[in-house]
Design a protein around this motif. Structure first.
Motif, PDB file in Angstrom:
ATOM      1  N   LEU A  14       0.852  -1.197   0.000  1.00  0.00           N
ATOM      2  CA  LEU A  14       0.000   0.000   0.000  1.00  0.00           C
ATOM      3  C   LEU A  14       0.887   1.247   0.000  1.00  0.00           C
ATOM      4  N   GLY A  15       0.574   2.172  -0.910  1.00  0.00           N
ATOM      5  CA  GLY A  15       1.361   3.406  -0.996  1.00  0.00           C
ATOM      6  C   GLY A  15       2.504   3.344  -1.989  1.00  0.00           C
ATOM      7  N   LYS A  16       2.880   2.126  -2.420  1.00  0.00           N
ATOM      8  CA  LYS A  16       3.940   1.987  -3.418  1.00  0.00           C
ATOM      9  C   LYS A  16       3.383   2.327  -4.803  1.00  0.00           C
ATOM     10  N   ILE A  17       4.285   2.586  -5.740  1.00  0.00           N
ATOM     11  CA  ILE A  17       3.862   3.022  -7.071  1.00  0.00           C
ATOM     12  C   ILE A  17       4.080   1.922  -8.101  1.00  0.00           C
ATOM     13  N   LEU A  18       3.016   1.566  -8.800  1.00  0.00           N
ATOM     14  CA  LEU A  18       3.113   0.606  -9.905  1.00  0.00           C
ATOM     15  C   LEU A  18       3.400   1.399 -11.174  1.00  0.00           C
ATOM     16  N   VAL A  19       4.472   1.024 -11.867  1.00  0.00           N
ATOM     17  CA  VAL A  19       4.900   1.763 -13.052  1.00  0.00           C
ATOM     18  C   VAL A  19       4.837   0.862 -14.279  1.00  0.00           C
ATOM     19  N   ARG A  20       4.118   1.319 -15.301  1.00  0.00           N
ATOM     20  CA  ARG A  20       3.983   0.576 -16.555  1.00  0.00           C
ATOM     21  C   ARG A  20       4.652   1.384 -17.654  1.00  0.00           C
ATOM     22  N   ARG A  21       5.661   0.780 -18.285  1.00  0.00           N
ATOM     23  CA  ARG A  21       6.362   1.468 -19.370  1.00  0.00           C
ATOM     24  C   ARG A  21       5.848   0.972 -20.708  1.00  0.00           C
ATOM     25  N   LEU A  22       5.384   1.929 -21.523  1.00  0.00           N
ATOM     26  CA  LEU A  22       4.949   1.607 -22.871  1.00  0.00           C
ATOM     27  C   LEU A  22       5.844   2.410 -23.809  1.00  0.00           C
ATOM     28  N   THR A  23       5.896   2.012 -25.061  1.00  0.00           N
ATOM     29  CA  THR A  23       6.709   2.804 -25.977  1.00  0.00           C
ATOM     30  C   THR A  23       6.083   4.186 -26.086  1.00  0.00           C
ATOM     31  N   GLY A  24       6.857   5.190 -25.713  1.00  0.00           N
ATOM     32  CA  GLY A  24       6.355   6.555 -25.839  1.00  0.00           C
ATOM     33  C   GLY A  24       5.835   7.174 -24.562  1.00  0.00           C
ATOM     34  N   HIS A  25       5.339   6.367 -23.624  1.00  0.00           N
ATOM     35  CA  HIS A  25       4.877   6.982 -22.398  1.00  0.00           C
ATOM     36  C   HIS A  25       4.935   6.041 -21.198  1.00  0.00           C
ATOM     37  N   VAL A  26       4.745   6.667 -20.049  1.00  0.00           N
ATOM     38  CA  VAL A  26       4.785   5.936 -18.784  1.00  0.00           C
ATOM     39  C   VAL A  26       3.444   6.109 -18.089  1.00  0.00           C
ATOM     40  N   LEU A  27       2.897   5.012 -17.602  1.00  0.00           N
ATOM     41  CA  LEU A  27       1.663   5.063 -16.818  1.00  0.00           C
ATOM     42  C   LEU A  27       2.010   4.636 -15.391  1.00  0.00           C
ATOM     43  N   SER A  28       1.435   5.309 -14.425  1.00  0.00           N
ATOM     44  CA  SER A  28       1.706   4.884 -13.057  1.00  0.00           C
ATOM     45  C   SER A  28       0.543   5.191 -12.135  1.00  0.00           C
ATOM     46  N   GLY A  29       0.547   4.497 -11.001  1.00  0.00           N
ATOM     47  CA  GLY A  29      -0.510   4.713 -10.022  1.00  0.00           C
ATOM     48  C   GLY A  29      -0.068   4.218  -8.656  1.00  0.00           C
ATOM     49  N   LYS A  30      -0.632   4.821  -7.634  1.00  0.00           N
ATOM     50  CA  LYS A  30      -0.321   4.397  -6.266  1.00  0.00           C
ATOM     51  C   LYS A  30      -1.213   3.225  -5.883  1.00  0.00           C
ATOM     52  N   ILE A  31      -0.621   2.208  -5.312  1.00  0.00           N
ATOM     53  CA  ILE A  31      -1.374   1.016  -4.907  1.00  0.00           C
ATOM     54  C   ILE A  31      -2.168   1.339  -3.641  1.00  0.00           C
ATOM     55  N   THR A  37      -9.207   2.995 -12.396  1.00  0.00           N
ATOM     56  CA  THR A  37      -8.330   1.924 -11.911  1.00  0.00           C
ATOM     57  C   THR A  37      -8.802   1.359 -10.568  1.00  0.00           C
ATOM     58  N   SER A  38     -10.089   1.568 -10.248  1.00  0.00           N
ATOM     59  CA  SER A  38     -10.607   1.132  -8.946  1.00  0.00           C
ATOM     60  C   SER A  38     -11.232  -0.246  -9.030  1.00  0.00           C
ATOM     61  N   GLY A  39     -10.390  -1.235  -9.312  1.00  0.00           N
ATOM     62  CA  GLY A  39     -10.834  -2.618  -9.407  1.00  0.00           C
ATOM     63  C   GLY A  39      -9.754  -3.408 -10.127  1.00  0.00           C
ATOM     64  N   PRO A  40      -9.597  -4.684  -9.787  1.00  0.00           N
ATOM     65  CA  PRO A  40      -8.494  -5.481 -10.337  1.00  0.00           C
ATOM     66  C   PRO A  40      -8.532  -5.634 -11.856  1.00  0.00           C
ATOM     67  N   GLY A  41      -9.734  -5.738 -12.415  1.00  0.00           N
ATOM     68  CA  GLY A  41      -9.840  -5.851 -13.865  1.00  0.00           C
ATOM     69  C   GLY A  41      -9.727  -4.499 -14.548  1.00  0.00           C
ATOM     70  N   ARG A  42     -10.156  -3.463 -13.848  1.00  0.00           N
ATOM     71  CA  ARG A  42     -10.088  -2.119 -14.419  1.00  0.00           C
ATOM     72  C   ARG A  42      -8.658  -1.635 -14.558  1.00  0.00           C
ATOM     73  N   LEU A  43      -7.867  -1.849 -13.515  1.00  0.00           N
ATOM     74  CA  LEU A  43      -6.509  -1.313 -13.564  1.00  0.00           C
ATOM     75  C   LEU A  43      -5.652  -2.016 -14.608  1.00  0.00           C
ATOM     76  N   THR A  44      -5.871  -3.314 -14.823  1.00  0.00           N
ATOM     77  CA  THR A  44      -5.072  -3.996 -15.844  1.00  0.00           C
ATOM     78  C   THR A  44      -5.420  -3.468 -17.227  1.00  0.00           C
ATOM     79  N   LYS A  45      -6.688  -3.165 -17.443  1.00  0.00           N
ATOM     80  CA  LYS A  45      -7.068  -2.635 -18.744  1.00  0.00           C
ATOM     81  C   LYS A  45      -6.491  -1.232 -18.936  1.00  0.00           C
ATOM     82  N   ALA A  46      -6.559  -0.412 -17.881  1.00  0.00           N
ATOM     83  CA  ALA A  46      -6.041   0.960 -17.955  1.00  0.00           C
ATOM     84  C   ALA A  46      -4.537   0.972 -18.237  1.00  0.00           C
ATOM     85  N   LEU A  47      -3.817   0.007 -17.655  1.00  0.00           N
ATOM     86  CA  LEU A  47      -2.362  -0.025 -17.825  1.00  0.00           C
ATOM     87  C   LEU A  47      -1.925  -0.967 -18.946  1.00  0.00           C
TER      88      LEU A  47
END
Length: 193
Positions: free
Chosen positions: A21-38, A123-133
């Motif tokens: 909790l409080g850590k940051i999940l970072v998703r790297r895509l070509t061209g941009h970075v997506l991130s969110g606090k767990i 990103t408020s749900g396990p299936g939602r956040l995977t789709k968003a990232l």
DNA sequence: AGGAAGATCTACT
DNA sequence: GTAGATCTTCCTA
């Protein structure tokens, strides 16, 4: 930001789930970075946990749960990819399900991925956040402790113990007596209170 | 082949 | 807030 080391995940799944909790999940895509606090997690064990994917023993698809901590374990439920990070002590079995994020970077891209505008539902749900990232089976087995991975977890903000709530896991048929769901109190991105 | 599964969306009371 | 349709793999027969 510092990437969390493998030792962070090499302990009891419930402890790792709480500390994520409080850590940051970072998703790297070509061209941009997506991130969110767990902001919401759940811990799963092995053969003694009826809600665990590893309950019925080692199978090809649940293999990651038996292997090295700090890698992803991704599978599909009801048409949604769910992201877990393998976490357990040496010789044990377990993982932490990431259930909700508070969006930080790349919100516009997340909205496009989700084909939705509502920030609170992004990103408020396990299936939602995977789709968003844009997390799919392609990222199964990725090492999140390697700072070069397309998916990593880095240090974030410290969450005080009084801000941490616990509950029983959501949606499971047979739960254990312990409360294995952890979430940040009053955070609007938690899937439910 | 058939059904369950750690969920989500929509459309209502 | 709850009810029902639908989502796609993997398990079991």
């Amino acid at each position: 930001m510092k990437t969390l080391p493998r030792s962070f995940y090499a302990r009891d799944p419930a402890a790792a789930a709480r500390e994520l909790l409080g850590k940051i999940l970072v998703r790297r895509l070509t061209g941009h970075v997506l991130s969110g606090k767990i902001v919401e997690t759940e811990a799963y064990y092995g053969e003694n946990d009826p809600a665990s994917k590893a309950y019925r023993g080692r199978k090809p698809f649940n293999e990651p749960m038996f292997r090295e901590a700090g890698k992803t374990f991704i599978y599909m439920v009801h048409g949604n990819w769910l992201l877990n990070i393998v976490a357990h002590q040496e010789g044990e079995v377990g993982a932490v399900l990431i259930r909700a994020l508070e969006p930080l970077q790349g919100i516009e891209v997340m909205k496009r991925n989700r084909e939705a505008e509502n920030l609170k539902a992004l990103t408020s749900g396990p299936g939602r956040l995977t789709k968003a990232l844009a997390i799919t089976r392609d990222l199964n087995g990725v090492d999140v402790t390697d700072s070069h991975s397309d998916l990593t977890v880095v240090e974030g903000s410290f969450v005080e113990s009084f801000e941490v709530c616990t509950s029983h896991r959501i949606g499971v048929k047979a739960d254990l007596p312990q409360k294995l769901r952890f979430y940040v109190k009053a955070n609007p991105f938690v899937s439910r209170s």
